[in-house]
Design a protein around this motif. Sequence first.
Motif, PDB file in Angstrom:
ATOM      1  N   ALA A   1      -7.127 -20.852 -24.190  1.00  9.17           N
ATOM      2  CA  ALA A   1      -7.569 -19.543 -24.065  1.00  9.17           C
ATOM      3  C   ALA A   1      -7.315 -18.635 -25.186  1.00  9.17           C
ATOM      4  O   ALA A   1      -8.166 -17.719 -25.667  1.00  9.17           O
ATOM      5  CB  ALA A   1      -7.448 -18.836 -22.821  1.00  9.17           C
ATOM      6  N   VAL A   2      -6.042 -18.508 -25.668  1.00  5.49           N
ATOM      7  CA  VAL A   2      -5.623 -17.888 -26.882  1.00  5.49           C
ATOM      8  C   VAL A   2      -6.238 -18.155 -28.252  1.00  5.49           C
ATOM      9  O   VAL A   2      -6.758 -17.452 -28.905  1.00  5.49           O
ATOM     10  CB  VAL A   2      -4.195 -17.874 -27.042  1.00  5.49           C
ATOM     11  CG1 VAL A   2      -3.381 -17.151 -28.434  1.00  5.49           C
ATOM     12  CG2 VAL A   2      -3.429 -17.222 -25.936  1.00  5.49           C
ATOM     13  N   ALA A   3      -6.380 -19.626 -28.361  1.00  4.44           N
ATOM     14  CA  ALA A   3      -7.018 -20.096 -29.470  1.00  4.44           C
ATOM     15  C   ALA A   3      -8.452 -19.853 -29.358  1.00  4.44           C
ATOM     16  O   ALA A   3      -9.160 -19.530 -30.537  1.00  4.44           O
ATOM     17  CB  ALA A   3      -6.839 -21.739 -29.263  1.00  4.44           C
ATOM     18  N   ILE A   4      -9.216 -19.665 -28.388  1.00  2.82           N
ATOM     19  CA  ILE A   4     -10.676 -19.302 -28.264  1.00  2.82           C
ATOM     20  C   ILE A   4     -10.821 -17.877 -28.768  1.00  2.82           C
ATOM     21  O   ILE A   4     -11.632 -17.390 -29.377  1.00  2.82           O
ATOM     22  CB  ILE A   4     -11.265 -19.621 -26.505  1.00  2.82           C
ATOM     23  CG1 ILE A   4     -11.276 -21.114 -26.766  1.00  2.82           C
ATOM     24  CG2 ILE A   4     -12.561 -19.045 -26.787  1.00  2.82           C
ATOM     25  CD1 ILE A   4     -11.918 -21.422 -25.176  1.00  2.82           C
ATOM     26  N   HIS A   5      -9.632 -17.085 -28.057  1.00  2.00           N
ATOM     27  CA  HIS A   5     -10.092 -15.586 -28.254  1.00  2.00           C
ATOM     28  C   HIS A   5      -9.750 -15.474 -29.699  1.00  2.00           C
ATOM     29  O   HIS A   5     -10.481 -14.526 -30.399  1.00  2.00           O
ATOM     30  CB  HIS A   5      -8.796 -14.827 -27.517  1.00  2.00           C
ATOM     31  CG  HIS A   5      -8.635 -13.447 -28.190  1.00  2.00           C
ATOM     32  ND1 HIS A   5      -9.671 -12.414 -27.979  1.00  2.00           N
ATOM     33  CD2 HIS A   5      -7.587 -12.956 -28.660  1.00  2.00           C
ATOM     34  CE1 HIS A   5      -8.909 -11.467 -28.546  1.00  2.00           C
ATOM     35  NE2 HIS A   5      -7.746 -11.692 -28.959  1.00  2.00           N
TER      36      HIS A   5
ATOM     37  N   ALA B   1     -13.166 -22.725 -15.111  1.00  2.00           N
ATOM     38  CA  ALA B   1     -13.298 -21.639 -13.786  1.00  2.00           C
ATOM     39  C   ALA B   1     -13.121 -20.426 -14.425  1.00  2.00           C
ATOM     40  O   ALA B   1     -13.832 -19.306 -13.703  1.00  2.00           O
ATOM     41  CB  ALA B   1     -11.996 -21.951 -12.717  1.00  2.00           C
ATOM     42  N   ALA B   2     -12.531 -20.291 -15.651  1.00  2.00           N
ATOM     43  CA  ALA B   2     -12.348 -18.846 -16.333  1.00  2.00           C
ATOM     44  C   ALA B   2     -13.629 -18.396 -16.964  1.00  2.00           C
ATOM     45  O   ALA B   2     -13.727 -17.471 -17.583  1.00  2.00           O
ATOM     46  CB  ALA B   2     -11.036 -18.522 -17.120  1.00  2.00           C
ATOM     47  N   GLY B   3     -14.461 -19.487 -17.092  1.00  2.00           N
ATOM     48  CA  GLY B   3     -15.814 -19.131 -17.791  1.00  2.00           C
ATOM     49  C   GLY B   3     -15.662 -19.097 -19.321  1.00  2.00           C
ATOM     50  O   GLY B   3     -16.506 -18.603 -20.092  1.00  2.00           O
ATOM     51  N   LEU B   4     -14.722 -19.720 -20.031  1.00  5.44           N
ATOM     52  CA  LEU B   4     -14.381 -19.991 -21.338  1.00  5.44           C
ATOM     53  C   LEU B   4     -15.036 -21.246 -21.975  1.00  5.44           C
ATOM     54  O   LEU B   4     -14.882 -21.213 -23.338  1.00  5.44           O
ATOM     55  CB  LEU B   4     -12.620 -19.915 -21.357  1.00  5.44           C
ATOM     56  CG  LEU B   4     -12.232 -18.592 -21.150  1.00  5.44           C
ATOM     57  CD1 LEU B   4     -10.796 -18.728 -21.337  1.00  5.44           C
ATOM     58  CD2 LEU B   4     -12.897 -17.489 -21.848  1.00  5.44           C
ATOM     59  N   ILE B   5     -15.432 -22.096 -21.153  1.00  8.16           N
ATOM     60  CA  ILE B   5     -15.841 -23.386 -21.823  1.00  8.16           C
ATOM     61  C   ILE B   5     -17.134 -23.804 -21.149  1.00  8.16           C
ATOM     62  O   ILE B   5     -17.325 -23.575 -19.905  1.00  8.16           O
ATOM     63  CB  ILE B   5     -14.911 -24.646 -21.693  1.00  8.16           C
ATOM     64  CG1 ILE B   5     -14.358 -24.897 -20.325  1.00  8.16           C
ATOM     65  CG2 ILE B   5     -13.640 -24.081 -22.715  1.00  8.16           C
ATOM     66  CD1 ILE B   5     -13.475 -26.106 -20.386  1.00  8.16           C
TER      67      ILE B   5
ATOM     68  N   THR C   1     -17.343 -21.273 -24.851  1.00  9.51           N
ATOM     69  CA  THR C   1     -18.493 -20.623 -24.351  1.00  9.51           C
ATOM     70  C   THR C   1     -18.741 -19.534 -25.433  1.00  9.51           C
ATOM     71  O   THR C   1     -18.053 -18.978 -25.627  1.00  9.51           O
ATOM     72  CB  THR C   1     -18.161 -19.872 -22.913  1.00  9.51           C
ATOM     73  OG1 THR C   1     -18.051 -21.031 -22.029  1.00  9.51           O
ATOM     74  CG2 THR C   1     -19.400 -19.193 -22.506  1.00  9.51           C
ATOM     75  N   THR C   2     -20.127 -19.472 -25.582  1.00  8.58           N
ATOM     76  CA  THR C   2     -20.419 -18.383 -26.622  1.00  8.58           C
ATOM     77  C   THR C   2     -20.645 -17.114 -25.900  1.00  8.58           C
ATOM     78  O   THR C   2     -21.132 -17.076 -24.857  1.00  8.58           O
ATOM     79  CB  THR C   2     -21.775 -18.753 -27.255  1.00  8.58           C
ATOM     80  OG1 THR C   2     -21.851 -19.945 -27.801  1.00  8.58           O
ATOM     81  CG2 THR C   2     -22.466 -17.652 -28.142  1.00  8.58           C
ATOM     82  N   ARG C   3     -20.272 -16.106 -26.422  1.00  6.15           N
ATOM     83  CA  ARG C   3     -20.097 -14.784 -25.784  1.00  6.15           C
ATOM     84  C   ARG C   3     -21.466 -14.142 -26.214  1.00  6.15           C
ATOM     85  O   ARG C   3     -21.732 -14.088 -27.390  1.00  6.15           O
ATOM     86  CB  ARG C   3     -19.030 -13.830 -26.370  1.00  6.15           C
ATOM     87  CG  ARG C   3     -17.593 -14.048 -25.622  1.00  6.15           C
ATOM     88  CD  ARG C   3     -16.490 -13.482 -26.264  1.00  6.15           C
ATOM     89  NE  ARG C   3     -16.028 -14.322 -27.434  1.00  6.15           N
ATOM     90  CZ  ARG C   3     -15.135 -13.808 -28.401  1.00  6.15           C
ATOM     91  NH1 ARG C   3     -14.774 -12.492 -28.106  1.00  6.15           N
ATOM     92  NH2 ARG C   3     -15.051 -14.322 -29.233  1.00  6.15           N
ATOM     93  N   PRO C   4     -22.147 -13.450 -25.162  1.00  8.31           N
ATOM     94  CA  PRO C   4     -23.404 -13.144 -25.470  1.00  8.31           C
ATOM     95  C   PRO C   4     -23.559 -11.702 -26.101  1.00  8.31           C
ATOM     96  O   PRO C   4     -24.609 -11.219 -26.560  1.00  8.31           O
ATOM     97  CB  PRO C   4     -24.134 -13.164 -24.212  1.00  8.31           C
ATOM     98  CG  PRO C   4     -22.973 -13.008 -23.124  1.00  8.31           C
ATOM     99  CD  PRO C   4     -21.825 -13.434 -23.919  1.00  8.31           C
ATOM    100  N   ASP C   5     -22.473 -10.808 -26.008  1.00  5.47           N
ATOM    101  CA  ASP C   5     -22.667  -9.557 -26.489  1.00  5.47           C
ATOM    102  C   ASP C   5     -21.343  -9.213 -27.448  1.00  5.47           C
ATOM    103  O   ASP C   5     -20.505  -9.939 -27.608  1.00  5.47           O
ATOM    104  CB  ASP C   5     -22.996  -8.554 -25.540  1.00  5.47           C
ATOM    105  CG  ASP C   5     -21.862  -8.602 -24.265  1.00  5.47           C
ATOM    106  OD1 ASP C   5     -22.306  -8.333 -23.208  1.00  5.47           O
ATOM    107  OD2 ASP C   5     -20.442  -8.961 -24.661  1.00  5.47           O
ATOM    108  N   ALA C   6     -21.231  -7.975 -27.683  1.00  4.82           N
ATOM    109  CA  ALA C   6     -20.365  -7.200 -28.605  1.00  4.82           C
ATOM    110  C   ALA C   6     -19.009  -7.517 -27.864  1.00  4.82           C
ATOM    111  O   ALA C   6     -18.164  -7.907 -28.747  1.00  4.82           O
ATOM    112  CB  ALA C   6     -20.611  -5.887 -28.931  1.00  4.82           C
TER     113      ALA C   6
END
Length: 234
Positions: free
Chosen positions: A17-21, A57-61, A72-77
């Motif tokens: 999660a940290v790596a994705i952020h 479950a956290a919606g990150l992948i 997961t691609t974030r859709p907004d700013a």
Amino acid sequence: MSVSAENSPELIAGDLAVAIHQGSIRDGERLPSQAKLARSYGVSSGTAAAALAKLAAAGLIRTAPGSGTYATTRPDAFGSNPVLDVMAAASVCRTLAGLEFGPGEPDPPALAVGGSPRWETVSEDGETMPARRLDVGVLAEVDRHVLRWMSEALVSGARRLVAHGVSDADRHLIEAARAILRDGGRRPEGQPDIAGSGGPQPADEDVVLRIWPERGEPRDPDGPPFQPPRTRRT
């Protein structure tokens, strides 16, 4: 680097999660396979699978059958994912903790928040969002050591959200992070005043009276939740 076999799904999921952020694993990028995660962390394939399940479950992948697992691609700013929101607020605090503004120096610059890593790249498309400029004048007044502690506490909270999911107890953490991202920690327009002590105490705060009812009456519900430390007499 060798990694202990005692690593848990919670730790692995938090690391990813940290790596994705941080953008080390970019939006839409394929994650390491279960087998690679298992080798890297010295754990079983089942432990690696459990870590990926927590990220899902956290919606990150997201998983594409026959293709792999992707961030997961974030859709907004600045996104609506609570884990990423809390980590983004941690980044704001950490960045400010590393800046110094002395007397007579200009106000701190606005910080860039959110946006897609694809902005101004060859991968940019019509849905790619730029970062938003956040006025951090209020937060810049906070002591740098406190800001650093806030950042570390927010990251720990984000890891907990990934490891165990979002509970009712996390509501204040998430809302505080979103207030930082939305308003730089400013008080929202129209928010009513609360008591200087922090507002009424929750109904379950006087737990000591359940154990020792003879210790007296409950505290003033509008008073501070904890007594200040006693001064040691010399």
